[in-house]
Design an enzyme around this catalytic site. Structure first.
Site, mmCIF file in Angstrom:
data_model
loop_
_atom_site.group_PDB
_atom_site.id
_atom_site.type_symbol
_atom_site.label_atom_id
_atom_site.label_comp_id
_atom_site.label_asym_id
_atom_site.label_seq_id
_atom_site.Cartn_x
_atom_site.Cartn_y
_atom_site.Cartn_z
ATOM 1 N N HIS A 125 -2.456 -2.391 -9.460
ATOM 2 C CA HIS A 125 -3.066 -1.868 -8.296
ATOM 3 C C HIS A 125 -4.519 -3.248 -9.222
ATOM 4 C CE1 HIS A 125 -5.613 1.926 -6.881
ATOM 5 N NE2 HIS A 125 -4.893 1.994 -6.750
ATOM 6 N N HIS A 161 0.598 -1.052 -0.405
ATOM 7 C CA HIS A 161 0.089 -0.263 0.099
ATOM 8 C C HIS A 161 1.154 1.196 -0.532
ATOM 9 C CE1 HIS A 161 -3.270 2.840 0.893
ATOM 10 N NE2 HIS A 161 -3.878 2.238 1.930
ATOM 11 N N ASP A 176 2.924 5.544 -6.452
ATOM 12 C CA ASP A 176 4.340 5.045 -6.480
ATOM 13 C C ASP A 176 5.229 5.548 -6.669
ATOM 14 O OD1 ASP A 176 2.173 3.560 -4.107
ATOM 15 O OD2 ASP A 176 2.919 5.308 -3.153
HETATM 16 C C1 SDX Z 1 -1.202 1.916 -3.700
HETATM 17 O O1 SDX Z 1 -6.045 0.527 -3.265
HETATM 18 C C2 SDX Z 1 -5.581 1.814 -3.896
HETATM 19 O O2 SDX Z 1 -5.978 3.113 -3.766
HETATM 20 C C3 SDX Z 1 -4.288 1.886 -2.892
HETATM 21 C C4 SDX Z 1 -3.352 3.124 -3.660
HETATM 22 C C5 SDX Z 1 -3.546 4.955 -2.644
HETATM 23 O O3 SDX Z 1 -4.303 5.813 -3.153
HETATM 24 O O4 SDX Z 1 -4.764 4.397 -1.368
HETATM 25 O O5 SDX Z 1 -3.698 3.795 -4.849
HETATM 26 C C6 SDX Z 1 -1.727 3.487 -2.800
HETATM 27 O O6 SDX Z 1 -1.345 1.269 -2.538
HETATM 28 C C7 SDX Z 1 -1.032 1.678 -5.132
HETATM 29 C C8 SDX Z 1 -0.354 0.102 -5.069
HETATM 30 C C9 SDX Z 1 1.065 0.658 -4.314
HETATM 31 N N1 SDX Z 1 1.677 -1.329 -4.697
HETATM 32 C C10 SDX Z 1 2.320 -1.485 -5.464
HETATM 33 O O7 SDX Z 1 2.470 -0.756 -6.139
HETATM 34 C C11 SDX Z 1 3.447 -2.987 -4.927
HETATM 35 C C12 SDX Z 1 3.190 -3.573 -6.128
HETATM 36 N N2 SDX Z 1 1.782 -4.174 -6.527
HETATM 37 C C13 SDX Z 1 1.333 -5.005 -6.131
HETATM 38 O O8 SDX Z 1 1.931 -5.562 -5.090
HETATM 39 C C14 SDX Z 1 0.020 -5.365 -6.654
HETATM 40 O O9 SDX Z 1 -0.350 -4.779 -7.811
HETATM 41 C C15 SDX Z 1 -1.345 -5.232 -5.383
HETATM 42 C C16 SDX Z 1 -1.106 -5.103 -4.505
HETATM 43 C C17 SDX Z 1 -0.911 -2.978 -5.895
HETATM 44 C C18 SDX Z 1 -2.701 -4.870 -6.056
HETATM 45 O O10 SDX Z 1 -2.600 -6.618 -5.794
HETATM 46 P P1 SDX Z 1 -3.904 -7.618 -5.859
HETATM 47 O O11 SDX Z 1 -5.159 -6.416 -7.093
HETATM 48 O O12 SDX Z 1 -4.559 -8.131 -5.074
HETATM 49 O O13 SDX Z 1 -3.370 -7.938 -7.766
HETATM 50 P P2 SDX Z 1 -3.424 -9.246 -7.321
HETATM 51 O O14 SDX Z 1 -1.897 -9.283 -6.342
HETATM 52 O O15 SDX Z 1 -4.109 -10.506 -7.615
HETATM 53 O O16 SDX Z 1 -2.214 -9.797 -8.924
HETATM 54 C C19 SDX Z 1 -3.352 -10.208 -9.948
HETATM 55 C C20 SDX Z 1 -1.788 -11.003 -10.576
HETATM 56 C C21 SDX Z 1 -1.037 -11.637 -10.127
HETATM 57 O O17 SDX Z 1 -0.776 -12.644 -10.944
HETATM 58 P P3 SDX Z 1 -1.395 -13.774 -10.621
HETATM 59 O O18 SDX Z 1 -2.000 -13.924 -10.213
HETATM 60 O O19 SDX Z 1 -3.137 -13.226 -11.636
HETATM 61 O O20 SDX Z 1 -0.945 -14.679 -11.806
HETATM 62 O O21 SDX Z 1 -1.194 -9.590 -11.300
HETATM 63 C C22 SDX Z 1 0.287 -9.976 -10.542
HETATM 64 C C23 SDX Z 1 0.177 -10.783 -9.380
HETATM 65 O O22 SDX Z 1 1.564 -11.620 -9.890
HETATM 66 N N3 SDX Z 1 0.976 -8.679 -9.915
HETATM 67 C C24 SDX Z 1 2.412 -8.401 -10.416
HETATM 68 C C25 SDX Z 1 2.531 -7.469 -9.763
HETATM 69 N N4 SDX Z 1 1.091 -6.710 -8.838
HETATM 70 C C26 SDX Z 1 0.142 -7.343 -9.375
HETATM 71 N N5 SDX Z 1 3.535 -9.020 -10.859
HETATM 72 C C27 SDX Z 1 4.944 -8.050 -10.830
HETATM 73 N N6 SDX Z 1 5.093 -7.766 -10.640
HETATM 74 C C28 SDX Z 1 3.539 -6.475 -9.669
HETATM 75 N N7 SDX Z 1 4.046 -5.024 -9.144
#
Ligand code: SDX
Length: 426
Positions: A307, A266, A365
């Site tokens: 996201h 997050h 971010d």
């Molecule tokens: C913020 O919610 C908000 O609004 C948050 C925010 C706000 O203003 O409050 O926007 C701020 O938190 C932005 C996000 C910051 N986090 C990161 O940058 C961390 C890296 N991102 C990931 O951890 C992830 O993308 C999340 C946590 C942001 C979202 O995760 P989800 O929605 O639960 O999606 P998921 O984990 O189910 O991913 C879907 C697929 C997965 O692969 P499969 O299981 O389908 O094979 O995409 C892959 C994930 O492995 N994936 C990534 C990835 N993010 C998702 N693979 C590589 N790198 C990534 N960053």
């Protein structure tokens, strides 16, 4: 509410369950499932991917189109024409302020920027090496000790005073977290400065000198706060609402939001992006890290990418990238190696089938950390900056909930543990 209905049949229940469907002013309809508990079933939605937890009029996100509206105004237009404080007023009150309302609001904030001198003692208890988010979480929760008995959350004027206090004090507390870490005396807010100018003053001035901060950097800081101001029902805002639903005082609720924001998935991602770029170290190693991000057996994720809601460009990331260009040019470091790696990483990832198929784009971010580092703000303070920007959104959602009908948040579960069994006879 509309007359739309959903019909549900469940094996083992010999009737069709009819559920009301509600339409918002825009965005997906919702199915009202509250009656299901009476049918002996719960809905199941770990991570709340498909769950609307509340009604709200504050922020709208269209993740597919990359749209973010604060009270209907596109984030790109607010970033260009508004200020962080005017946006705070908008989020809290629902309309942009008139000139007079804006002046009153700015005055209201200005005279709440100092913290009780006793709070200075709190910092003395932290090790110099304490993570700034640990300090911020502690001291914001402690604000309850100074104000909790002067608050009747049912009174709009009490709620607005609490809102003014937290918005005004967060920049002061954020700067104090930094000063404590570097062993410099705390700087007091100056009433002749704007909020963001004041923040940079409290960060980088000392009793010995007060360096002039360029208007470009002040504007960049103000826009970074504005871009982070709210984001619908994200994890930390949902935490604030859940805490508030018990009747906890707003300072304790904001402290709970700070705690939730800290996680690297997050708000902690901006710090993690810088650590990732530092670890990559050179453009020649980008492909190696793209492969790691795609490797299911490797826990590494491309920080700042992906996201829960945006399956298109995060509109804040586009604005942030522009701020990056401006700040690095102002500081004469356009060739900043981290920025070069970030731009190359973004280009490669956006052309890679894995990221395209999973709709993974840069989020807010991805670039914010590069700007903050260029401005001299240490990586460990990045999430504190995010929390300072997000405070108006947290308190606006708290205020919206407290001013309407609400119930204490109490989710249920799919129980998979032991059924009843007797304690073994001795
Ligand atoms: C913020 O919610 C908000 O609004 C948050 C925010 C706000 O203003 O409050 O926007 C701020 O938190 C932005 C996000 C910051 N986090 C990161 O940058 C961390 C890296 N991102 C990931 O951890 C992830 O993308 C999340 C946590 C942001 C979202 O995760 P989800 O929605 O639960 O999606 P998921 O984990 O189910 O991913 C879907 C697929 C997965 O692969 P499969 O299981 O389908 O094979 O995409 C892959 C994930 O492995 N994936 C990534 C990835 N993010 C998702 N693979 C590589 N790198 C990534 N960053």
């Amino acid at each position: 509410m509309s007359e739309k209905k959903a019909q549900l049949t469940i094996d083992g229940i010999d009737k069709t369950i009819v559920l009301p469907v509600y339409e918002g002013s825009t965005g997906p309809d919702v199915v009202d499932v509250r009656s299901l508990v009476g049918e002996g079933v719960f809905t199941y939605d770990p991570g709340f991917v498909s769950t609307a937890a509340c009604d709200s009029e504050i922020t709208y996100i269209d993740g597919g189109a990359g749209i973010l509206l604060y009270r209907g105004y596109p984030i790109e237009q607010l970033a260009e024409h508004s200020t962080f404080l005017e946006t705070c007023y908008l989020l809290l009150n629902g309309e942009l302020p008139t000139e007079e309302e804006n002046a009153d609001f700015e005055n209201g904030i200005r005279y709440h920027t100092m913290v009780d001198e006793q709070i200075h003692q709190f910092f003395k208890g932290f090790p110099r090496t304490a993570h700034p988010m640990a300090m911020l979480c502690g001291v914001v929760g402690a604000l309850s000790a100074f104000y909790h008995d002067t608050l009747d959350a049912d009174l709009p004027e009490h709620r607005m005073t609490a809102a003014h206090r937290v918005i005004a004090k967060m920049p002061t507390l954020a700067a104090m977290c930094y000063k404590h870490g570097v062993g410099q005396p705390f700087m007091y807010p100056q009433n002749d400065m704007t909020l963001s100018e004041n923040f940079l003053h409290m960060m980088f001035s000392t009793p010995c000198e007060a360096p002039k901060v360029s208007p470009t950097l002040v504007k960049a800081m103000d826009t970074i706060f504005l871009l982070h101001a709210d984001h619908e029902q994200n994890a930390s805002t949902s935490t604030v609402r859940l805490a508030g639903s018990t009747g906890a005082n707003p300072y304790a609720c904001i402290a709970s939001g700070i705690a939730a924001l800290w996680g690297p998935a997050h708000g902690g991602a901006n710090e993690a992006v810088l650590e990732m770029l530092d670890e990559i170290g050179d453009e020649s190693r980008i492909e190696e890290y793209i492969l790691k991000a795609k490797d299911k057996s490797d826990p590494f994720r491309l920080m700042g990418f992906g996201h829960r809601v945006y399956k298109n460009f995060d509109p804040r990331a586009k604005v942030m990238r522009g701020i990056c260009d401006e700040v690095l040019a102002e500081l004469g470091i356009e060739n900043d190696p981290l920025f070069r790696i970030a731009r190359k990483l973004e280009k490669i990832a956006l052309e890679d089938e894995y990221f395209i198929s999973k709709k993974l784009y840069p989020n807010v971010d991805f670039y914010s950390g590069i700007v903050l580092k260029a401005m001299g703000i240490p990586t460990s303070l990045f999430t504190v900056i995010f929390a300072t920007g997000r405070t108006p959104g947290w308190i606006a959602h708290w205020n919206e909930m407290m001013s309407s009908e609400y119930k204490i948040g109490r989710p249920r579960q799919l129980y998979k543990g032991y059924t009843a069994r007797d304690y073994p006879a001795k």
